[in-house]
Enzyme design. Structure first.
Site, mmCIF file in Angstrom:
data_model
loop_
_atom_site.group_PDB
_atom_site.id
_atom_site.type_symbol
_atom_site.label_atom_id
_atom_site.label_comp_id
_atom_site.label_asym_id
_atom_site.label_seq_id
_atom_site.Cartn_x
_atom_site.Cartn_y
_atom_site.Cartn_z
ATOM 1 N N TYR A 246 -2.559 -7.895 16.995
ATOM 2 C CA TYR A 246 -2.866 -7.015 15.870
ATOM 3 C C TYR A 246 -4.165 -6.265 16.106
ATOM 4 O O TYR A 246 -4.262 -5.061 15.856
ATOM 5 C CB TYR A 246 -2.941 -7.854 14.590
ATOM 6 C CG TYR A 246 -3.043 -7.053 13.316
ATOM 7 C CD1 TYR A 246 -1.944 -6.375 12.803
ATOM 8 C CD2 TYR A 246 -4.236 -6.998 12.599
ATOM 9 C CE1 TYR A 246 -2.023 -5.653 11.624
ATOM 10 C CE2 TYR A 246 -4.331 -6.290 11.415
ATOM 11 C CZ TYR A 246 -3.229 -5.613 10.929
ATOM 12 O OH TYR A 246 -3.319 -4.899 9.761
ATOM 13 N N SER B 149 -9.617 -4.703 11.321
ATOM 14 C CA SER B 149 -9.263 -5.495 12.505
ATOM 15 C C SER B 149 -9.074 -4.629 13.742
ATOM 16 O O SER B 149 -8.889 -5.159 14.842
ATOM 17 C CB SER B 149 -7.988 -6.301 12.235
ATOM 18 O OG SER B 149 -8.204 -7.237 11.209
ATOM 19 N N MET C 10 0.818 -1.205 0.000
ATOM 20 C CA MET C 10 0.000 0.000 0.000
ATOM 21 C C MET C 10 0.858 1.263 0.000
ATOM 22 O O MET C 10 0.513 2.261 -0.641
ATOM 23 C CB MET C 10 -0.940 -0.015 1.206
ATOM 24 C CG MET C 10 -1.975 -1.122 1.153
ATOM 25 S SD MET C 10 -3.042 -1.207 2.610
ATOM 26 C CE MET C 10 -1.933 -1.952 3.812
ATOM 27 N N ASN D 105 1.916 4.632 7.324
ATOM 28 C CA ASN D 105 1.523 3.364 6.714
ATOM 29 C C ASN D 105 2.327 2.171 7.216
ATOM 30 O O ASN D 105 1.877 1.032 7.094
ATOM 31 C CB ASN D 105 1.653 3.471 5.197
ATOM 32 C CG ASN D 105 1.409 2.158 4.510
ATOM 33 O OD1 ASN D 105 0.280 1.657 4.480
ATOM 34 N ND2 ASN D 105 2.463 1.555 3.969
#
Length: 251
Positions: free
Chosen positions: A152, A141, A13, A87
Site C-alpha cells: 500500500y 501512507s 469517500m 478514488n
C-alpha cells in the site's frame, strides 16, 4: 453545469463525493465495480431528484477496455468531462515478503494503473476542451512509511509522485492535477475493524478522532473546482495532523 467522473463511487469517500458534487450543481458520472450497489444508488438518487444529473457505469477501472467503455458512455451521456476524481482503491497489508504476487499486482492495478487509464482515455478530451482537473485519492501512507503496509505504501507513494509529474506535463493545457491524502478514514471498510483497533487510530490522532468521508469529499471538491485555481501538483493532507509529529516523546 460542470461534469465530474468519480470512481469508487458507491461507498465511503466516493459516495460522499458523489452527494457533495450533486448538491453543488454538478453532473456526476459514478463508476464502480459493484454493479448492484451502483444501480441501488442510481435509484435512490433518482428519487431525490437527480435523475438527470447522475449516471452510473459498472466497470473495473484497472482494465483498459472497461475504462474505454466508461469514456464512451460518459461522452454519450454528458458530452464531455470537466473533472476526474480517481478514488477507487484497495488495501493489502503485510510485510513485503508476505505479500503474494497476485495481491501486489491487484494493489498496483487499482491504486496506480487506474489513474493512468483514466488519463489515457479522458485527458485527450480535456486537452481539446481547454482544460480540466484531476484529483486522485492518495494517502498519508504515500508520504511516509507504515508498519505492515509495504504494498500500500508503494502504490500510494507512486500516486503521490505521479500527480506531480502529471501536473508538470498537463499544466500547459490548463489541466490541474492534485491529490487528497487522507489518513485513516471512517469509511464502512475501516469501521469494520474491531472497535479497539479503531480506537487506537482515534487516540493516535492529534484531534482525537479519524477523519470522515465527508471531510475528504470537501477536499476533493476544493481541488476539483475553481476554488483552487492555483493549486497544481498538491498533495493535500486530510489527516487531522496525524503525520506532523517528529516521533519524539511528549515533554
Amino acid at each position: 453545469m460542470k461534469r465530474v467522473l468519480i470512481t469508487g463511487a458507491t461507498s465511503g469517500m466516493g459516495l460522499s463525493a458523489v452527494k457533495l458534487f450533486l448538491a453543488r450543481g454538478w453532473k456526476v458520472m459514478g463508476a464502480d465495480l459493484n454493479r448492484d450497489a451502483g444501480e441501488k444508488l442510481l435509484a435512490e438518487l433518482s428519487q431525490e431528484g437527480y435523475s438527470v444529473a447522475f449516471r452510473f457505469y459498472a466497470c473495473n477501472v484497472a482494465v483498459d477496455a472497461e475504462v474505454a467503455g466508461l469514456y464512451e458512455y460518459t461522452m454519450q451521456e454528458f458530452g464531455g468531462i470537466d473533472s476526474i476524481i480517481n478514488n477507487a482503491g484497495i488495501f493489502v497489508g503485510g510485510e513485503l515478503h508476505q505479500v503474494s504476487e497476485k495481491d501486489w499486482q491487484r494493489v498496483f492495478d487499482v491504486d496506480v494503473k487506474a489513474v493512468y487509464l483514466t488519463a489515457r482515455h479522458f485527458v485527450p478530451y480535456m486537452i481539446e476542451n481547454g482544460g480540466g482537473t484531476i484529483v486522485n485519492t492518495a494517502s498519508v501512507s504515500g508520504m511516509c512509511g507504515d508498519y505492515n503496509m509495504a504494498a500500500y505504501n508503494g502504490a500510494k507513494g507512486a500516486t503521490v509522485n505521479m500527480a506531480r509529474a502529471m501536473a508538470l506535463d498537463y499544466g500547459k493545457y490548463n489541466i490541474r492535477v492534485n491529490n487528497v491524502c487522507p489518513a485513516a478514514c471512517a469509511t464502512p471498510m475501516f469501521l469494520a475493524n474491531p472497535p479497539e483497533v479503531v480506537e487506537q487510530f482515534n487516540r493516535a490522532n492529534p484531534l482525537g478522532r479519524i477523519c470522515t468521508p465527508d471531510e475528504v469529499a470537501k477536499a476533493m471538491y476544493f481541488l476539483a473546482s475553481d476554488e483552487s485555481t492555483s493549486c497544481n501538483g498538491v498533495n493535500l493532507e486530510v489527516s487531522g495532523g496525524l503525520n506532523i509529529h517528529t516521533g519524539q516523546p511528549v515533554q
